[in-house]
Design a protein around this motif. Sequence first.
Motif: not given
Length: 202
Positions: A127-135
């Motif tokens: 479950a990846i929260s705030r996934a828009e910030l991934l990398l």
Amino acid sequence: MNLDLSWADLVVPSDKRSGRPGSADTWAMLLEADAADFVNAVTKLEREPVEGGAHVATVDGARCETKQNLFAEFADKLNFPGYFGGNWDAFEECISDLVVIDGIGGHGIGSEFGLGNGISASLLMLAISRAELLLLGGSHEDRQILVSILRRAASGGNLTEITGPRRLADLRVIFQSDSTGFPSLDRRLADAGLRGSLRRTE
């Protein structure tokens, strides 16, 4: 807003899912929802029974803006072994070993690490929260590599070096973002090669 998640929304029948290149990425879900509501819903979901058992790991995309930060966050939340090398090859090896249920050290998720018995579950959900910030501070290539590794883990396609019969856990990944960040998340994952994922907006 109260966000409800159920295993029925996430567990795709085996005859309708695939993690192979060129096919729909039904192992992944893009979810537009408030981050706090998402974390609360995931916590509630962990308490709900599912056939075969499930292990849920919550990753914070805000702690994964660079490649090295992503490695550290995943290693912490997924209990990677101490020998994890902090590079993409080592990341793929650990993700691959994680989904093996029957391993050299025992049985359960992560047993292939060889560190004793694994987690008694047949489903692994990230479950990846705030996934828009991934990398966000990483490269386009890094995002492509991440999607490819998760896709191969979902299909068992990166287990060619493991010999003999193996039971694999089903891998599901939820990428959450709020309404402000969701268009960016959608675009970046599409540019990274994610296709045909499940989608849900609140």
